[in-house]
Design an enzyme around this catalytic site. Structure first.
Site, short mmCIF file in Angstrom:
data_model
loop_
_atom_site.label_atom_id
_atom_site.label_comp_id
_atom_site.label_asym_id
_atom_site.label_seq_id
_atom_site.Cartn_x
_atom_site.Cartn_y
_atom_site.Cartn_z
N GLU A 157 -5.74 5.36 -8.13
CA GLU A 157 -4.97 4.72 -7.93
C GLU A 157 -5.29 4.20 -10.22
OE1 GLU A 157 -2.81 3.47 -7.66
OE2 GLU A 157 -2.16 2.56 -5.87
N ASP A 196 -4.48 -4.73 -5.62
CA ASP A 196 -3.90 -5.47 -5.90
C ASP A 196 -4.72 -6.52 -4.49
OD1 ASP A 196 -2.91 -8.30 -5.84
OD2 ASP A 196 -2.46 -7.73 -8.12
#
Ligand code: IMP
Ligand code: MG
Length: 179
Positions: free
Chosen positions: A103, A107
């Site tokens: 990734e 978040d």
């Protein structure tokens, strides 16, 4: 050197230089090369945002490995919508395989959770996560992040593959939105 760029109506300022990014990618590659030196690994790159990181990381691996891609989208402008759409799914046999998800940034963790949910039914031997960036202030999930390049504050960033409404992916440095 602080450089300002404009993307659509927003101004962004240099935040992490490519020189720093490369050091982080070197470190992550070293860890993966060491931890999986006796294994065969299937990497799953998460598109679109991770494409530059995936390329830089993958070039530095010297283990027995393959790569495939999963395409997801959750962001609209600078906000996570909380709803994740799958645009390209998994078509690789991952049963019994060591899977490492790549990734760009974690978040809220909603996207990551969705990725794991999609992979688990195929019964891989293990799923590890490598992310270049983490916003610890925003991360709300329990999923263990095995390899984290850098922790950053909860501000919107672009560059090095990361976008604002599709733009800004082309910069090699990472920029943060001006307050
Ligand atoms: P999450 O689902 O809230 O964890 O968001 C994860 C995805 O949103 C990442 O894979 C990125 O593609 C995108 N994203 C999160 N933060 C940012 C940011 O600051 N700039 C650009 N894209 C971001
Ligand atoms: Mg992404």
């Amino acid at each position: 050197m602080n450089n300002t760029i404009r993307i659509l109506e927003k101004e962004f300022v240099t935040f992490i230089s490519y020189i720093e990014i490369e050091k982080v990618v070197d470190r992550l590659a070293c860890q993966l090369n060491n931890d999986f030196r006796n294994d065969e690994v299937l990497f799953i790159g998460i598109l679109n945002g991770s494409f530059m990181f995936i390329a830089d990381l993958f070039k530095r691996l010297n283990i027995k490995c393959r790569i495939t891609f999963l395409k997801l989208a959750s962001y609209l402008g600078t906000e996570s919508t909380g709803k994740v759409q799958t645009l390209i799914g998994i078509n690789e046999d991952i049963r019994g395989k060591i899977v490492v998800v790549i990734e760009d940034i974690v978040d809220s963790g909603v996207t990551l959770e969705k990725i794991i949910e999609q992979l688990v039914p195929y019964e891989p031997a293990m799923i590890k996560i490598v992310t270049l960036l983490l916003k610890p202030g925003a991360y709300k999930k329990k999923i263990k992040l095995d390899y984290v390049g850098m922790e950053i504050p909860d501000n919107f960033i672009v560059g090095y593959g990361l976008d604002y409404d599709g733009f800004g992916r082309n910069y090699e440095d990472i920029y943060v939105v001006k307050q």
